[in-house]
Design an enzyme around this catalytic site. Sequence first.
Site, PDB file in Angstrom:
ATOM      1  N   ASP A  98       1.280  -1.608  -0.515  1.00  0.00           N
ATOM      2  CA  ASP A  98       0.551  -0.016   0.132  1.00  0.00           C
ATOM      3  C   ASP A  98       0.904   1.263  -0.081  1.00  0.00           C
ATOM      4  O   ASP A  98       1.773   1.064   0.724  1.00  0.00           O
ATOM      5  CB  ASP A  98      -1.383   0.125   1.474  1.00  0.00           C
ATOM      6  CG  ASP A  98      -2.217   1.489   1.414  1.00  0.00           C
ATOM      7  OD1 ASP A  98      -2.423   1.524  -0.336  1.00  0.00           O
ATOM      8  OD2 ASP A  98      -2.568   1.055   2.291  1.00  0.00           O
ATOM      9  N   GLY A  99       0.103   2.293  -0.766  1.00  0.00           N
ATOM     10  CA  GLY A  99       1.249   3.552  -0.915  1.00  0.00           C
ATOM     11  C   GLY A  99       1.631   3.957  -1.773  1.00  0.00           C
ATOM     12  O   GLY A  99       2.444   5.025  -1.739  1.00  0.00           O
ATOM     13  N   TRP A 134       3.250   7.965  -2.253  1.00  0.00           N
ATOM     14  CA  TRP A 134       4.616   7.927  -2.138  1.00  0.00           C
ATOM     15  C   TRP A 134       4.542   8.762  -3.271  1.00  0.00           C
ATOM     16  O   TRP A 134       5.455   9.960  -3.846  1.00  0.00           O
ATOM     17  CB  TRP A 134       5.242   6.401  -2.874  1.00  0.00           C
ATOM     18  CG  TRP A 134       6.654   6.780  -3.126  1.00  0.00           C
ATOM     19  CD1 TRP A 134       7.853   6.201  -2.621  1.00  0.00           C
ATOM     20  CD2 TRP A 134       7.159   6.549  -4.636  1.00  0.00           C
ATOM     21  NE1 TRP A 134       8.702   6.410  -3.222  1.00  0.00           N
ATOM     22  CE2 TRP A 134       8.327   6.321  -4.220  1.00  0.00           C
ATOM     23  CE3 TRP A 134       6.630   6.643  -6.075  1.00  0.00           C
ATOM     24  CZ2 TRP A 134       9.340   6.690  -5.564  1.00  0.00           C
ATOM     25  CZ3 TRP A 134       7.458   7.085  -6.837  1.00  0.00           C
ATOM     26  CH2 TRP A 134       8.496   6.785  -6.700  1.00  0.00           C
ATOM     27  N   GLU A 142     -12.642  -4.857  -4.102  1.00  0.00           N
ATOM     28  CA  GLU A 142     -12.418  -3.376  -3.791  1.00  0.00           C
ATOM     29  C   GLU A 142     -12.565  -2.206  -4.986  1.00  0.00           C
ATOM     30  O   GLU A 142     -12.495  -0.980  -4.845  1.00  0.00           O
ATOM     31  CB  GLU A 142     -12.933  -2.763  -2.480  1.00  0.00           C
ATOM     32  CG  GLU A 142     -13.771  -3.279  -1.530  1.00  0.00           C
ATOM     33  CD  GLU A 142     -13.189  -5.109  -1.135  1.00  0.00           C
ATOM     34  OE1 GLU A 142     -14.162  -5.911  -1.753  1.00  0.00           O
ATOM     35  OE2 GLU A 142     -11.874  -5.281  -1.226  1.00  0.00           O
ATOM     36  N   ASN A 143     -11.144  -2.254  -5.413  1.00  0.00           N
ATOM     37  CA  ASN A 143     -10.078  -1.481  -6.138  1.00  0.00           C
ATOM     38  C   ASN A 143     -10.834  -0.994  -7.240  1.00  0.00           C
ATOM     39  O   ASN A 143      -9.949  -0.224  -8.327  1.00  0.00           O
ATOM     40  CB  ASN A 143      -8.296  -2.521  -6.419  1.00  0.00           C
ATOM     41  CG  ASN A 143      -7.493  -2.013  -4.969  1.00  0.00           C
ATOM     42  OD1 ASN A 143      -6.955  -2.415  -5.173  1.00  0.00           O
ATOM     43  ND2 ASN A 143      -7.678  -0.799  -4.283  1.00  0.00           N
ATOM     44  N   ARG A 195     -12.102   2.243  -8.516  1.00  0.00           N
ATOM     45  CA  ARG A 195     -11.095   3.225  -8.632  1.00  0.00           C
ATOM     46  C   ARG A 195     -11.907   3.815  -9.942  1.00  0.00           C
ATOM     47  O   ARG A 195     -12.476   3.420 -10.336  1.00  0.00           O
ATOM     48  CB  ARG A 195     -10.030   3.358  -8.702  1.00  0.00           C
ATOM     49  CG  ARG A 195      -9.339   3.201  -6.894  1.00  0.00           C
ATOM     50  CD  ARG A 195      -7.840   2.033  -7.226  1.00  0.00           C
ATOM     51  NE  ARG A 195      -7.470   1.829  -5.487  1.00  0.00           N
ATOM     52  CZ  ARG A 195      -6.478   2.496  -4.933  1.00  0.00           C
ATOM     53  NH1 ARG A 195      -5.455   2.624  -5.733  1.00  0.00           N
ATOM     54  NH2 ARG A 195      -5.859   2.224  -3.633  1.00  0.00           N
TER      55      ARG A 195
HETATM   56  C1  IPE Z   1      -5.104  -3.455  -0.017  1.00  0.00           C
HETATM   57  O1  IPE Z   1      -4.972  -1.309  -0.100  1.00  0.00           O
HETATM   58  C2  IPE Z   1      -5.183  -3.352  -1.729  1.00  0.00           C
HETATM   59  C3  IPE Z   1      -4.046  -3.284  -2.474  1.00  0.00           C
HETATM   60  C4  IPE Z   1      -2.599  -2.738  -1.836  1.00  0.00           C
HETATM   61  C5  IPE Z   1      -4.307  -3.916  -3.418  1.00  0.00           C
HETATM   62  P1  IPE Z   1      -6.149  -0.183  -0.495  1.00  0.00           P
HETATM   63  O2  IPE Z   1      -5.472   0.792  -0.764  1.00  0.00           O
HETATM   64  O3  IPE Z   1      -7.044  -0.396  -1.743  1.00  0.00           O
HETATM   65  O4  IPE Z   1      -6.987  -0.290   0.820  1.00  0.00           O
HETATM   66  P2  IPE Z   1      -7.834   0.912   1.919  1.00  0.00           P
HETATM   67  O5  IPE Z   1      -8.584   1.779   0.623  1.00  0.00           O
HETATM   68  O6  IPE Z   1      -6.956   1.987   2.108  1.00  0.00           O
HETATM   69  O7  IPE Z   1      -8.480   0.081   2.529  1.00  0.00           O
HETATM   70  C1  IPE Z   2      -1.610   0.222  -3.149  1.00  0.00           C
HETATM   71  O1  IPE Z   2      -0.896   1.526  -3.464  1.00  0.00           O
HETATM   72  C2  IPE Z   2      -1.689  -0.331  -4.451  1.00  0.00           C
HETATM   73  C3  IPE Z   2      -2.698  -0.667  -5.201  1.00  0.00           C
HETATM   74  C4  IPE Z   2      -3.657  -0.770  -4.047  1.00  0.00           C
HETATM   75  C5  IPE Z   2      -3.610  -1.184  -6.204  1.00  0.00           C
HETATM   76  P1  IPE Z   2      -2.430   2.406  -3.337  1.00  0.00           P
HETATM   77  O2  IPE Z   2      -2.706   2.845  -4.735  1.00  0.00           O
HETATM   78  O3  IPE Z   2      -3.737   2.316  -2.434  1.00  0.00           O
HETATM   79  O4  IPE Z   2      -2.045   4.131  -2.755  1.00  0.00           O
HETATM   80  P2  IPE Z   2      -2.239   5.124  -1.429  1.00  0.00           P
HETATM   81  O5  IPE Z   2      -3.116   4.170  -0.958  1.00  0.00           O
HETATM   82  O6  IPE Z   2      -3.519   5.635  -2.575  1.00  0.00           O
HETATM   83  O7  IPE Z   2      -1.590   5.667  -1.284  1.00  0.00           O
HETATM   84 MG    MG Z   3      -3.954   2.765  -0.704  1.00  0.00          MG
END
Ligand code: IPE
Ligand code: IPE
Ligand code: MG
Length: 244
Positions: free
Chosen positions: A17-18, A22, A64-65, A68
Amino acid sequence: MDYTGLKIPTHVAIIMDGNGRWALERGKKRSEGHLAGYENLKTLSEYIFQKGIKVLSIYAFSTENFKRPKAEVDFLMNLFVEKMKEYSDYIAKRDIKVLFSGKRSEPIPKKAIELMNEIERNTEKNSSGILNVCINYGGRLEIVEAVKNISLLVREEKLKIESITEDSFSHYLFQDLPDIDLLIRTSGEVRVSNFMLYQLSYAEMYFPKAYFPSFSTDEFDKAILTYNKRNRRFGGIDYESKNH
Ligand code: IPE
Ligand code: IPE
Ligand code: MG
């Protein structure tokens, strides 16, 4: 770091995550964060297997992604199709078997599904370790799918209800893997976001501040040192303490 004498977890799981934050902190686009995350994954996963961890599960894309914006979802699916082949070749050279967890159907593009099937076939004989890539993955979905498959077998009288146990249940999950010993979620968020709910029961959890693209091999060493300080009791009592 030298791992001699340390307890090495069998199964490590990482919620990567992040990537977005970043990129934001560096004035870059979120997509650049995802690319940086991918580059980091290559180095980090190689290091993890080198250190003797047998199973590595990575959360690449949750069910859930799909909430986006379409542009980000499309970017991530294309990134998967473009890079997964190169990445799996790289990791398979280290005798690692690559598996995928998650639902292999719409809205996952057909190309990505074919690629997953091909990579699993090509790496099935590798035996030094397992990389489990979770894509279109949800922990609840995984449990519900397992229940459905078990129900069908029971209805067809191929399985007896009495024979279903906690161990045998794992066999019906997307992949039958050992329990997770160490869960790492980068970026400072302290939640599991629907990741491997069945397998996490007694996992030690570690939540570093670093965003995934900055979660280096040195950061992983710190996770291992912290894991070594944990006292895993699995519901029992601590036999090392003097007060019993
Ligand atoms: C969890 O991260 C899923 C992955 C890293 C693939 P998210 O960024 O989707 O989770 P939430 O929404 O902060 O809980
Ligand atoms: C994790 O990074 C990658 C996926 C969930 C695909 P994020 O895209 O969730 O990054 P943040 O949480 O918005 O920083
Ligand atoms: Mg995230």
